[in-house]
Design an enzyme around this catalytic site. Sequence first.
Site, mmCIF file in Angstrom:
data_model
loop_
_atom_site.group_PDB
_atom_site.id
_atom_site.type_symbol
_atom_site.label_atom_id
_atom_site.label_comp_id
_atom_site.label_asym_id
_atom_site.label_seq_id
_atom_site.Cartn_x
_atom_site.Cartn_y
_atom_site.Cartn_z
ATOM 1 N N GLN A 348 43.424 40.280 31.873
ATOM 2 C CA GLN A 348 42.813 39.512 32.949
ATOM 3 C C GLN A 348 43.800 38.484 33.491
ATOM 4 O O GLN A 348 44.685 38.026 32.777
ATOM 5 C CB GLN A 348 41.548 38.789 32.464
ATOM 6 C CG GLN A 348 40.339 39.704 32.409
ATOM 7 C CD GLN A 348 39.038 38.969 32.192
ATOM 8 O OE1 GLN A 348 38.940 38.123 31.323
ATOM 9 N NE2 GLN A 348 38.021 39.313 32.979
ATOM 10 N N THR A 519 40.503 36.782 25.521
ATOM 11 C CA THR A 519 40.530 37.872 24.541
ATOM 12 C C THR A 519 39.819 39.079 25.140
ATOM 13 O O THR A 519 38.925 39.664 24.539
ATOM 14 C CB THR A 519 39.898 37.410 23.218
ATOM 15 O OG1 THR A 519 40.547 36.211 22.795
ATOM 16 C CG2 THR A 519 40.095 38.439 22.106
ATOM 17 N N HIS A 520 40.193 39.422 26.356
ATOM 18 C CA HIS A 520 39.568 40.517 27.081
ATOM 19 C C HIS A 520 40.598 41.624 27.288
ATOM 20 O O HIS A 520 41.143 41.788 28.372
ATOM 21 C CB HIS A 520 38.997 40.025 28.416
ATOM 22 C CG HIS A 520 38.036 38.895 28.266
ATOM 23 N ND1 HIS A 520 37.802 37.962 29.257
ATOM 24 C CD2 HIS A 520 37.254 38.525 27.224
ATOM 25 C CE1 HIS A 520 36.909 37.091 28.826
ATOM 26 N NE2 HIS A 520 36.574 37.407 27.598
ATOM 27 N N ASN A 521 40.858 42.354 26.227
ATOM 28 C CA ASN A 521 41.806 43.468 26.266
ATOM 29 C C ASN A 521 41.019 44.759 26.447
ATOM 30 O O ASN A 521 40.077 45.025 25.699
ATOM 31 C CB ASN A 521 42.606 43.545 24.964
ATOM 32 C CG ASN A 521 43.156 42.202 24.524
ATOM 33 O OD1 ASN A 521 42.477 41.463 23.826
ATOM 34 N ND2 ASN A 521 44.363 41.896 24.916
ATOM 35 N N ASN A 559 40.116 46.530 34.023
ATOM 36 C CA ASN A 559 39.415 45.319 33.604
ATOM 37 C C ASN A 559 38.871 44.583 34.824
ATOM 38 O O ASN A 559 39.556 44.443 35.837
ATOM 39 C CB ASN A 559 40.323 44.387 32.804
ATOM 40 C CG ASN A 559 39.546 43.506 31.848
ATOM 41 O OD1 ASN A 559 38.320 43.443 31.902
ATOM 42 N ND2 ASN A 559 40.247 42.833 30.953
#
Length: 593
Positions: A348, A519-521, A559
């Site tokens: 992101q 922590t948006h993998n 994403n």
Amino acid sequence: MVKTFPEVDVVIVGLGWTGGILAKELSQAGLKVVALERGAYRTPEEAFTVPHIRDELEYSSRTGLMIDTKTDTLTIRNNPTQTALPMRRLGSFLPGTGVGGAGSHWNGHTWRWTDSDLRVRSMYEEKYGKNYIPEDMTIQDWGITYKELEPYYDHFEKIAGLSGTAGKLKGKIEQGGNPFEGDRSNPYPLPALHTSYAGELFGQAAAKLGYHPFPTPAANASQPYTNPDGSKFGQCQYCGFCERYGCESNAKGSPNITVIPLALKQPTFEMRTHAWATKVVTDNTKRRATGVNYTNLNNGEECFQPASIVVLAAYGLNNVHMMLLSEIGQVYDPVSQKGLVGKNYAYQTGAGANLFFEEGHLFNPFMSTGSLSITIDDFHQNWEFDRAKAGGFVGGYTMNGGMFHGRPIDYHPVPPGTPRWGKAWKDAMGKWYNRSMNIGASGSVMANRNNYLDLDPTYRNALGLPLMRMTFDYKKNEHLISTHAAQTIDEIARSLNPTHMTRPSPRTGPWSVVPYQSTHNTGGTIMGTNPGNSVVNKYCQSWDVPNLFITGASVFPHNSAYNPTGPVGALAYHTVDAIKKQYLKQPGALVSA
């Protein structure tokens, strides 16, 4: 000598939100289920109590609920010409470990991704033409629609105890909610959280400029609540210890207080902690999974758990690592663009600014939650927003104003030009602690052919297995999104007439793994419409190995500007529904190749 256990119906790798959902649902359906969790078992009544859980040094500074990079980590590089080096210290993202996973220590932002994400390529081509999407942008439709997922979003929101204000309910726009959200069949289970003063200021300024502010949907219970499964929630205390922490009052939607305790009550369910899964084992045909190899970290024993169904439900990056180690499917090659495992890794982007007010505003940042903010969605879900005129990007961003915490170690904003240490810094920290607020933007990252995951040829983890290598950098599309977001932040911030403010700089330089971002993998085992463009189908079932299912954000082909937990939960319920109603009756592919 490998210790082999008796075969079970289902073995699940990872016991967070998705592992907990499948464990609870399948064991209640009478299946014998074993869950393998690498970390420790934590119960809220033992691990999340005051004062222990408010140890900021332990849980923020020393990331006590996260993975230990001394035993396992990733190697990082920005492009294939560089040599990747290990991430020795957690920074940009914080993968959790232990029972509950990231669901134990997340903030609670919970969004419904709609067709603007699920049909991303089709919708952009329909509106802007096929030449609008850059050639190196490897985005694709997911193979599932919002209409199909809506009942599962609704169910997950009720299980997780969401607080919010509906914006579009049964075809009608509702006052005070997000007018750009997907049509809802039901309101949020709970009313929105109280609004902080910083949120009020941001909302008023955004509305005056013609935007549409609303309370951020939050898995923080605004009042006591009992979910459809009978799990009981306490009321949010606005304590400011949310992200990186377990919840002391059981007010945060978490698998630790919902699905996992219910699974543990089932006689057909077994949880094994300190069980580090290392490989999905397949038969000679490579078309059927026979079980999972793992190492018992308590004694170093190598074990094999046979099963009729294998589910990878670990953190998204770990799911991809397991697929690479298991040699299931072809590894993605960015040069030839052949192979799928590791493809479409995404992260992101964003921008932000701190505002400082000499007089007239006191924000009390210590009274907050992980999702206590007011958001605008005018530049993400809003399809009246013309991306072509805004710079020509794909995707968008959300923006919020509010307070997430005012913890003494982490939170000490000071105006630009303040010395970085010494008496002057201390004086400034004391002066501005209660007189500052933040405006932040969260932007989408579209998949790119040169952002991917594979095995590192050099570095290994504590078990001697190759580390996973991450090749990632922001591309032109993300630079455009972040630049536009920074301009909007500047517009809203200046309308509030702060005494000082930090410059809302866009993220246009090389991505760095050092400072925390999110922590948006996502990506690496992507879903899609056929075996030629995806690792799993719309039921999160492997095209190559039909008795293997992969859950979590690793199946996302790109994403969003939204946080990922909403579709993670909805897809998990969609998957388990398909297993119970279709797969168990006739094992095999649920979608024709």
